[in-house]
Design an enzyme around this catalytic site. Structure first.
Site, PDB file in Angstrom:
ATOM      1  N   LYS A 188      45.569  35.825  46.153  1.00  7.47           N
ATOM      2  CA  LYS A 188      44.317  35.661  46.906  1.00  7.47           C
ATOM      3  C   LYS A 188      43.870  34.199  46.986  1.00  7.47           C
ATOM      4  CE  LYS A 188      42.761  40.319  45.671  1.00  7.47           C
ATOM      5  NZ  LYS A 188      41.833  41.111  44.830  1.00  7.47           N
TER       6      LYS A 188
ATOM      7  N   SER B  94      46.942  39.986  42.646  1.00  6.30           N
ATOM      8  CA  SER B  94      45.736  39.351  43.179  1.00  6.30           C
ATOM      9  C   SER B  94      45.686  37.840  43.038  1.00  6.30           C
ATOM     10  CB  SER B  94      44.491  39.959  42.527  1.00  6.30           C
ATOM     11  OG  SER B  94      44.272  41.267  42.991  1.00  6.30           O
TER      12      SER B  94
ATOM     13  N   TYR C 207      48.784  42.192  53.564  1.00  3.37           N
ATOM     14  CA  TYR C 207      48.079  42.174  52.281  1.00  3.37           C
ATOM     15  C   TYR C 207      48.958  42.720  51.157  1.00  3.37           C
ATOM     16  CZ  TYR C 207      44.689  43.280  48.641  1.00  3.37           C
ATOM     17  OH  TYR C 207      44.029  43.378  47.441  1.00  3.37           O
TER      18      TYR C 207
ATOM     19  N   VAL D  15      46.895  42.194  38.374  1.00  2.89           N
ATOM     20  CA  VAL D  15      47.269  43.375  37.589  1.00  2.89           C
ATOM     21  C   VAL D  15      48.773  43.457  37.335  1.00  2.89           C
ATOM     22  CG1 VAL D  15      45.260  44.718  38.307  1.00  2.89           C
ATOM     23  CG2 VAL D  15      47.390  44.880  39.627  1.00  2.89           C
TER      24      VAL D  15
ATOM     25  N   TYR E 232      36.764  38.996  38.604  1.00  6.03           N
ATOM     26  CA  TYR E 232      35.913  40.088  39.078  1.00  6.03           C
ATOM     27  C   TYR E 232      34.706  40.282  38.163  1.00  6.03           C
ATOM     28  CZ  TYR E 232      40.443  40.775  41.289  1.00  6.03           C
ATOM     29  OH  TYR E 232      41.618  40.568  41.944  1.00  6.03           O
TER      30      TYR E 232
END
Length: 308
Positions: free
Chosen positions: A69, A66, A193, A262, A244
């Site tokens: 992103k 992630s 993605y 992760v 998050y």
């Protein structure tokens, strides 16, 4: 007591907090990410003068997950403009998990921010490119430029593993398409993605990328890779939503813009000071490197680097 940034301090922090790895776990929902040994931990820091400080397993490759992103958000803003991007995805923090569909069902089909998976999938659909491969080539080349490493590539094993088991992300994408939020073909967007989440790099590469964001988009050589305003927007999103439903805790205890993944990576930005890359695959219950969180907390405290 006054501390200075040096390799000895990093060695001390790595070894002090490494035992925490036993309290964490590996992300079993992505089978290929269960291969690393949990005790691994490494950190790399580069400051604005070009001095580098390293400790532990900072040269071991892992997948960005992630953390990609922030790169895709940067590219989407450059391709489509700030107003259009944030008309498709919000900029607000959320208490929901990174892969939750609840925010889309309860409040709006438009994801609350670009860091949760739904938001990142929408952002991926906004990147220019006639095909999934063309988009991915652009993302990979931009990542290589930010990291100053032309050898960065996609880990195909991890990509295949994510593509086969990423059912929640697949369902999110189809939900977003049904709500007319996602642009393009669902399967093409998902391929892009999953591939950009499977980019393989090191903590040293992460530090190089973080340095660009710490210097308002400039590389160490002074090349303007990202416009300053775009860089500040991305840093702000990182500070609010980079972890998050753990973002508030990270801001309170650590206090710098950062992004977790992760795969065990953490990218940290100290504006106008340094870029930080960390790798430690053992995760806490929120999906953050359990060793990395505590190493960064103590490091930032000792060096008085919090932005708050």
């Amino acid at each position: 007591m006054t501390y200075s940034l040096e390799n000895g301090l990093l060695d001390e922090l790595i070894e002090k907090h490494r035992p925490l790895c036993q309290q964490g776990s590996l992300p079993s929902y992505i089978p290929a990410l269960t291969n690393p040994q949990q005790h691994l931990a490494g950190i790399s820091i580069i400051d604005i003068k070009g001095s580098r400080y390293n400790s532990g397993d900072y040269l071991l490759p892992f997948t960005i997950q992630s953390i990609s992103k922030i790169i895709t958000l940067t590219m989407a803003i450059l391709d489509q403009g700030e107003d259009f991007v944030f008309s498709r995805v919000g900029a607000e923090p959320t208490e929901d998990k990174f892969n939750s569909i609840l925010p889309l069902e309860i409040s709006s089909a438009y994801p609350p921010n670009p860091m949760i998976n739904a938001g990142a999938i929408v952002v991926t659909s906004l990147i220019n490119g006639k095909t999934s491969q063309e988009k991915m080539d652009r993302i990979l080349n931009f990542t290589r430029k930010l990291a100053n490493n032309p050898e960065i590539s996609v880990n195909e094993e991890v990509f295949i593993s994510e593509r086969r088991t990423g059912n929640k992300n697949i369902s999110l994408a189809y939900y977003l398409k049904d709500a007319n939020v996602l642009l393009g073909e669902v399967e093409d967007v998902l391929d892009t993605y999953f591939r950009h989440c499977s980019i393989s790099l090191t903590a040293s590469d992460l530090a190089n990328i973080a340095l660009v964001y710490s210097q308002d988009g400039k590389s160490l050589t002074g090349e303007q890779l990202i416009p300053p305003m775009v860089c500040r927007q991305v840093r702000t999103i990182m500070a609010m939503s980079g972890f998050y439903d753990e973002s508030g805790r990270f801001a309170r205890r650590v206090g710098i813009p950062a992004k977790s993944g992760v795969g065990g990576g953490i990218l940290g930005v100290v504006p106008n000071r340094m870029g930080i890359g960390f790798y430690g695959p053992s995760l806490n219950t929120k999906g953050t490197s359990i060793v990395g969180f505590d190493v960064l907390e103590e490091l930032i405290e000792k060096l008085d680097l919090s932005i708050y």
